[in-house]
Design a protein around this motif. Structure first.
Motif, PDB file in Angstrom:
ATOM      1  N   LEU A  14      19.736  13.060  18.224  1.00  0.00           N
ATOM      2  CA  LEU A  14      19.677  13.486  16.823  1.00  0.00           C
ATOM      3  C   LEU A  14      18.868  12.489  15.989  1.00  0.00           C
ATOM      4  N   GLY A  15      19.117  11.207  16.183  1.00  0.00           N
ATOM      5  CA  GLY A  15      18.375  10.174  15.449  1.00  0.00           C
ATOM      6  C   GLY A  15      16.899  10.173  15.797  1.00  0.00           C
ATOM      7  N   THR A  16      16.594  10.346  17.062  1.00  0.00           N
ATOM      8  CA  THR A  16      15.194  10.398  17.486  1.00  0.00           C
ATOM      9  C   THR A  16      14.492  11.626  16.900  1.00  0.00           C
ATOM     10  N   GLY A  17      15.184  12.751  16.908  1.00  0.00           N
ATOM     11  CA  GLY A  17      14.615  13.968  16.328  1.00  0.00           C
ATOM     12  C   GLY A  17      14.333  13.808  14.841  1.00  0.00           C
ATOM     13  N   LEU A  18      15.246  13.166  14.127  1.00  0.00           N
ATOM     14  CA  LEU A  18      15.031  12.945  12.702  1.00  0.00           C
ATOM     15  C   LEU A  18      13.868  11.985  12.462  1.00  0.00           C
ATOM     16  N   ALA A  19      13.733  10.970  13.295  1.00  0.00           N
ATOM     17  CA  ALA A  19      12.613  10.030  13.156  1.00  0.00           C
ATOM     18  C   ALA A  19      11.276  10.728  13.420  1.00  0.00           C
ATOM     19  N   VAL A  20      11.228  11.588  14.422  1.00  0.00           N
ATOM     20  CA  VAL A  20      10.002  12.338  14.715  1.00  0.00           C
ATOM     21  C   VAL A  20       9.677  13.278  13.563  1.00  0.00           C
ATOM     22  N   LEU A  21      10.692  13.950  13.037  1.00  0.00           N
ATOM     23  CA  LEU A  21      10.498  14.835  11.893  1.00  0.00           C
ATOM     24  C   LEU A  21       9.993  14.058  10.674  1.00  0.00           C
ATOM     25  N   ASN A  22      10.512  12.858  10.477  1.00  0.00           N
ATOM     26  CA  ASN A  22      10.051  12.007   9.383  1.00  0.00           C
ATOM     27  C   ASN A  22       8.576  11.654   9.555  1.00  0.00           C
ATOM     28  N   PHE A  23       8.171  11.319  10.764  1.00  0.00           N
ATOM     29  CA  PHE A  23       6.768  10.990  11.007  1.00  0.00           C
ATOM     30  C   PHE A  23       5.872  12.194  10.781  1.00  0.00           C
ATOM     31  N   TRP A  25       6.449  14.751   8.794  1.00  0.00           N
ATOM     32  CA  TRP A  25       6.419  14.938   7.336  1.00  0.00           C
ATOM     33  C   TRP A  25       5.412  13.987   6.705  1.00  0.00           C
ATOM     34  N   TRP A  26       5.543  12.698   7.044  1.00  0.00           N
ATOM     35  CA  TRP A  26       4.665  11.683   6.459  1.00  0.00           C
ATOM     36  C   TRP A  26       3.201  11.966   6.806  1.00  0.00           C
ATOM     37  N   TYR A  27       2.920  12.235   8.059  1.00  0.00           N
ATOM     38  CA  TYR A  27       1.559  12.458   8.522  1.00  0.00           C
ATOM     39  C   TYR A  27       0.948  13.692   7.862  1.00  0.00           C
ATOM     40  N   ALA A  28       1.733  14.766   7.788  1.00  0.00           N
ATOM     41  CA  ALA A  28       1.216  16.013   7.217  1.00  0.00           C
ATOM     42  C   ALA A  28       0.840  15.835   5.748  1.00  0.00           C
ATOM     43  N   PHE A  29       1.687  15.169   4.985  1.00  0.00           N
ATOM     44  CA  PHE A  29       1.366  14.983   3.570  1.00  0.00           C
ATOM     45  C   PHE A  29       0.308  13.900   3.357  1.00  0.00           C
ATOM     46  N   ALA A  30       0.402  12.809   4.096  1.00  0.00           N
ATOM     47  CA  ALA A  30      -0.555  11.708   3.888  1.00  0.00           C
ATOM     48  C   ALA A  30      -1.969  12.126   4.263  1.00  0.00           C
ATOM     49  N   TYR A  31      -2.121  12.769   5.400  1.00  0.00           N
ATOM     50  CA  TYR A  31      -3.459  13.143   5.830  1.00  0.00           C
ATOM     51  C   TYR A  31      -3.853  14.553   5.401  1.00  0.00           C
ATOM     52  N   GLY A  32      -2.864  15.389   5.099  1.00  0.00           N
ATOM     53  CA  GLY A  32      -3.173  16.739   4.628  1.00  0.00           C
ATOM     54  C   GLY A  32      -3.674  16.729   3.192  1.00  0.00           C
ATOM     55  N   LEU A  33      -2.907  16.096   2.303  1.00  0.00           N
ATOM     56  CA  LEU A  33      -3.308  16.031   0.899  1.00  0.00           C
ATOM     57  C   LEU A  33      -4.264  14.871   0.623  1.00  0.00           C
ATOM     58  N   GLY A  34      -4.209  13.849   1.443  1.00  0.00           N
ATOM     59  CA  GLY A  34      -5.017  12.652   1.195  1.00  0.00           C
ATOM     60  C   GLY A  34      -6.415  12.701   1.765  1.00  0.00           C
ATOM     61  N   SER A  35      -6.771  13.800   2.394  1.00  0.00           N
ATOM     62  CA  SER A  35      -8.103  13.874   3.007  1.00  0.00           C
ATOM     63  C   SER A  35      -9.177  14.390   2.046  1.00  0.00           C
ATOM     64  N   LYS A  36      -8.793  14.717   0.823  1.00  0.00           N
ATOM     65  CA  LYS A  36      -9.767  15.173  -0.170  1.00  0.00           C
ATOM     66  C   LYS A  36     -10.489  13.974  -0.783  1.00  0.00           C
ATOM     67  N   PRO A  37     -11.590  14.215  -1.439  1.00  0.00           N
ATOM     68  CA  PRO A  37     -12.224  13.128  -2.195  1.00  0.00           C
ATOM     69  C   PRO A  37     -11.289  12.661  -3.322  1.00  0.00           C
ATOM     70  N   VAL A  38     -11.377  11.406  -3.678  1.00  0.00           N
ATOM     71  CA  VAL A  38     -10.477  10.807  -4.670  1.00  0.00           C
ATOM     72  C   VAL A  38     -10.549  11.531  -6.015  1.00  0.00           C
ATOM     73  N   LYS A  39     -11.696  12.037  -6.388  1.00  0.00           N
ATOM     74  CA  LYS A  39     -11.839  12.722  -7.670  1.00  0.00           C
ATOM     75  C   LYS A  39     -11.036  14.020  -7.739  1.00  0.00           C
TER      76      LYS A  39
END
Length: 91
Positions: A14-23, A25-39
């Motif tokens: 359960l703990g491992t599954g939650l940690a993977v889900l956390n990663f 989540w983080w990866y999808a938002f960080a690289y999904g929304l963060g891949s646009k130009p800064v402007k």
């Protein structure tokens, strides 16, 4: 096999599954929304949206999920052996 190992294995998964889900989540938002130009960034509370969702909201969400998991899914397990098994082992 001792029942405590079965419980601890379940809780570890359960703990491992939650940690993977956390990663994920983080990866999808960080690289999904963060891949646009800064402007083209949108901001929430003065932070870029990708950072806010991946780090701030993700931290709050997963802290709450850990609380729920520990409260409702984890069991208290004694570390000491029952007296009957201890007596059998000494013989």
């Amino acid at each position: 096999m001792d029942h405590r190992f079965k419980i601890s294995r379940r809780e570890a998964w359960l703990g491992t599954g939650l940690a993977v889900l956390n990663f994920v989540w983080w990866y999808a938002f960080a690289y999904g929304l963060g891949s646009k130009p800064v402007k083209e960034y949108t901001y929430i509370l003065g932070l870029p949206a990708w950072f806010f969702y991946s780090c701030v909201a993700g931290f709050l969400l997963f802290s709450f999920l850990v609380f729920l998991m520990v409260t409702f899914l984890f069991k208290e397990v004694p570390f000491d052996e029952p007296e009957e098994k201890e007596k059998e082992r000494v013989r």
